[in-house]
Enzyme design. Structure first.
Site, PDB file in Angstrom:
ATOM      1  N   TRP A 325       0.255  -1.230  -0.023  1.00  7.69           N
ATOM      2  CA  TRP A 325      -0.131  -0.459   0.017  1.00  7.69           C
ATOM      3  C   TRP A 325       0.719   1.473   0.067  1.00  7.69           C
ATOM      4  CZ3 TRP A 325      -0.454   4.397   3.476  1.00  7.69           C
ATOM      5  CH2 TRP A 325      -1.090   4.805   3.345  1.00  7.69           C
ATOM      6  N   HIS A 326       2.039   1.700   0.229  1.00  2.44           N
ATOM      7  CA  HIS A 326       3.078   2.691   0.569  1.00  2.44           C
ATOM      8  C   HIS A 326       3.774   2.653  -0.224  1.00  2.44           C
ATOM      9  CE1 HIS A 326       2.256   1.677   4.908  1.00  2.44           C
ATOM     10  NE2 HIS A 326       2.757   2.738   4.939  1.00  2.44           N
ATOM     11  N   GLY A 327       3.763   2.007  -1.550  1.00  2.00           N
ATOM     12  CA  GLY A 327       3.950   1.335  -2.686  1.00  2.00           C
ATOM     13  C   GLY A 327       4.817   0.497  -3.052  1.00  2.00           C
TER      14      GLY A 327
END
Lengths: 478, 315
Positions: A325-327
């Protein structure tokens, strides 16, 4: 428009005054004003992506009504999956497409096939991960019949786009925010003062801790080959404070700003670096995302029920997805995996709910055992942050191998005394205020105004002196 | 609500009062202790931006101090010179670069845009009175506020460290190694003369103020143009440039070295001399001063004769 910018310092009082004086106390006008302000706030980054936000809002608004209105399960499912697919489709396209295309190309290259993948040359729309998750939770809640579809388009749009939480959270739930949007709000002095105090503390965290640590963390991470193990370790610790100051600072400003308008947003941080184990850390770090994954992914997968294998599987899934989700980078996935490994023993031995109370509650100092476990937990998170911050896995491995070399015991080449003093001051204030929602909440609460204001002015002057060039918030890239 | 707004206003007033107090007190302390005195006791001073910064090698020219600085508009030069003149009575003559690009509107941007204000303002802010700072505030409020807070932090640190030496923060000869002239010339089209009337207002007005300041101190002042490549694109505004020179600075002598002959390899690019060009020019300039350039009635003629006389040896 950054929260720590002059533009926001002008924008906020204007919206505040219009909101309380220009709407005649009418809920409808207040919500319209907040929606227009939110769209203006978002358009200040890139007005073109405003259409994407509006489209996402419209899509979820209409599909939610369709899901709510139909009794036919197949129709329900169709509308539900349509909304989920489009929401995730946009997120995937903007955030993950290039990653998958490039990873696929590398994989083919390894078996001797050369392809030149077509990649997107657009920037990531700011806040897309956050407002997509707002929409997803809303649709899932409607589908599961936990709530009814919102018929008022303005109210629903404001739920998705409310400017304090629009670009970097906290990730709100319809069950929590929508009732507040629909309820008449009147000015509350104590709440507004509390909001200002939280904004002040958020700015302190961002400008004094995060931005100052960023200077050193960036220098060290960007030239890691040139530094000793001890300096690299210090760089990782600086990054740990940078990311905490940056993100929790943002959340504090968001929560404080919302309070000025009579809203209570979900708490996002609860002094995570005072955690005594990783499970406690994850109950205190980015709470709105952790609970989102818990409620919409972990529990539907079975949570901590079922066989040992299922527990292990569910834990890994939730942390890998959280990392992703963060990248779109393998570093985030490894960061997620590491955290899954850290938390696994407490899940398996059912000790994950051991430390529910605030550490050393009602006492000035922690006992040695607590102190030891706080230190251990902090060390583990710092280790994981190296993967989070590194450019790629190679960089992370090089960074770690250099830390664990003979030079680990040398004197660090970077010794910013002023920053050590500031971090120490920060830890002391956070420790004293750890029983509140944020550090300043109860600090000097029963003291005379002269004392309180002197302290707030001291913090304000520090912020002013260290302000310098405004740095973007790290979580904007997510 | 009224109480809230009243308290917020009181708090903000207290905050700004404190900020002003910090600003004034730190500026006062620094002004009192700041050291601008050059050990060399120079007779000649060179001011301006990167062109003279790269052209005048002051280790070659007798009793000359080069304090020109890259991208420095006259606004900052003015306040810098004020302090230098107060503490260096040995200075007799000041050469100020006045070249084609210094009349361009971009020079005003160099005074207050984000990129330049953050370094220039922070360095000179203790010496800039509040009424002059207002110009920066009006033209770039955000940039000014950022630079203002940063300058206060920097002043505070300087006071704590007792670092009041400004002699090494004023600029100075830049030893330029690069030699990109040939590659630039390949990509440069013909220079079209430009007669547009947009000029830098603030920059030129501070040049006037600088000249007045020098005259008040009863020093000699010359506007100079450092050597630049014949194909330098800045020449496109030559007509307006000369017009401003003769209309607004007709009481100041002008020394034009722009056609000093140098080969391409002696330029860093079309505007700047590299170290080889600077050495050649500085030796020649030193001799010119020794030969009494500043005592001649027609100085430009003397320069031109010397350029012609030495052209063969120079080339």
């Amino acid at each position: 428009m950054l929260f720590n910018s002059l533009n926001f310092a002008i924008f906020l009082p204007i919206v505040f005054l219009l909101y309380w004086f220009g709407t005649n106390g009418k809920l409808k006008y207040q919500n319209i004003l907040l929606l227009i302000s939110s769209y203006f706030f978002y358009a200040c980054w890139d007005w073109r992506f405003l259409f994407l936000l509006m489209f996402s809002t419209l899509l979820d608004y209409f599909t939610a009504i369709k899901i709510s209105n139909t009794k036919n399960l197949n129709f329900k499912k169709t509308w539900f999956w349509l909304s989920i697919s489009i929401n995730l489709g946009f997120l995937g396209l903007f955030k993950y497409y290039n990653f998958f295309a490039e990873s696929f190309s590398i994989a083919l290259k390894n078996i001797g096939l050369h392809v030149n993948p077509w990649t997107l040359k657009v920037i990531l729309p700011v806040g897309i991960s956050f407002y997509t998750f707002h929409g997803l939770s809303y649709i899932i809640d409607i589908y599961k019949e936990r709530i009814k579809a919102e018929k008022n388009f303005i109210d629903y749009s404001l739920f998705v786009s409310f400017f304090p939480l629009l670009v970097a959270g906290p990730i709100e739930r319809a069950t929590h925010l929508l009732p507040q949007i629909q309820k008449k709000r009147s000015f509350c002095y104590a709440k507004a003062v509390d909001g200002l105090k939280q904004i002040l503390w958020g700015l302190f965290k961002k400008v004094i801790i995060a931005d100052q640590c960023a200077d050193y963390a960036n220098q060290i991470f960007n030239n890691s080959a040139n530094y000793s193990g001890s300096t690299l370790l210090l760089g990782a610790v600086f990054f740990a404070f940078q990311i905490y100051g940056d993100f929790s600072g943002y959340s504090d400003i968001a929560l404080g700003t919302a309070r000025l308008f009579g809203f209570d947003l979900l708490r996002n941080f609860a002094f995570p670096y005072f955690s005594r184990d990783i499970a406690e850390f994850w109950r205190r770090w980015h709470i709105s995302l952790s609970t989102w994954f818990r409620d919409y992914l972990y529990i539907p997968l079975g949570g901590s029920k079922g066989s040992t294998w299922q527990k292990i599987r569910n834990t890994f899934i939730i942390f890998i997805v959280s990392g992703f989700w963060h990248g779109a980078n393998w570093t985030f996935i490894v960061w997620g995996l590491l955290n899954a490994l850290y938390i696994m023993p407490s899940i398996l031995f059912k000790t994950n709910r051991t430390n529910l109370e605030i550490v050393a509650k009602g006492k000035y100092f922690p006992n040695l055992k607590d102190l030891f476990f706080i230190g251990m937990t902090f060390s583990l998170t710092v280790f994981a942050w190296i993967f989070f911050r590194a450019e790629n896995l190679g960089h992370a491995m090089q960074y770690l191998s250099q830390i664990f070399s003979k030079t680990l015991f040398s004197i660090p080449s970077k010794k910013p005394i002023y920053l050590f003093v500031l971090i120490f001051l920060f830890i002391v204030i956070e420790w004293i205020g750890r029983e509140g929602e944020y550090a300043l909440e109860n600090l000097f609460k029963n003291q005379r105004r002269v004392k309180r204001w002197s302290f707030y002015l001291f913090i304000s002057i520090l912020i002013f002196l260290f302000q310098g060039k405004q740095q973007e918030f790290i979580y904007f890239q997510f | 609500m009224k109480t809230f707004i009243k308290n917020v206003i009181i708090y903000i007033s207290l905050f700004f009062g404190l900020v002003l107090l910090i600003e004034l007190s730190t500026a006062l302390i620094i002004n009192r202790h700041a050291n601008f005195k050059f050990e060399l006791k120079p007779k000649y001073l060179v001011l301006g931006h990167s062109h003279p910064e790269c052209a005048f090698n002051d280790s070659i020219i007798y009793k000359l101090k080069n304090i020109a600085r890259s991208a420095e508009p006259y606004y900052y030069t003015y306040f810098k010179l004020k302090k230098v003149l107060e503490q260096n009575s040995s200075i007799e003559t000041i050469f100020i670069e006045y070249t084609n690009n210094q009349i361009n509107p971009e020079m005003d941007d160099w005074t207050w845009d984000d990129e330049h204000i953050s370094s220039r303002y922070v360095n000179y802010s203790p010496f800039i009175p509040l009424n002059h700072q207002f110009i920066l505030l009006l033209n770039n409020p955000t940039g000014f506020f950022n630079a203002f807070s940063y300058s206060n932090k920097s002043k505070f640190i300087n006071i704590v460290k007792e670092d009041y030496d400004y002699t090494n923060k004023l600029g100075g000869y830049l030893y330029l190694v690069r030699d990109k002239t040939d590659s630039i010339l390949k990509n440069t089209s013909k220079i079209d003369p430009k007669n547009s009337i947009t000029i830098s207002k603030t920059n030129i007005s501070y040049l006037e103020k600088t000249i007045e300041l020098i005259k008040r101190h009863k020093k000699n002042v010359f506007l100079i143009r450092s050597p630049q490549h014949p194909k330098c694109v800045d020449y496109k505004n030559e007509t307006i440039y000369k017009h401003i020179l003769f209309s607004r600075f007709n009481d100041v002598e002008y020394l034009d070295f722009s056609n000093f002959p140098l080969s391409n390899s002696e330029f860093g690019d079309l505007e700047h001399l590299n170290h080889k060009g600077a050495k050649k020019f500085s030796i020649w300039f030193n001799k010119l001063i020794k030969d009494g350039l500043l005592l001649k009635a027609n100085k430009q003629e003397f320069i031109n004769i010397n350029i012609q006389k030495n052209k063969k040896t120079i080339l």
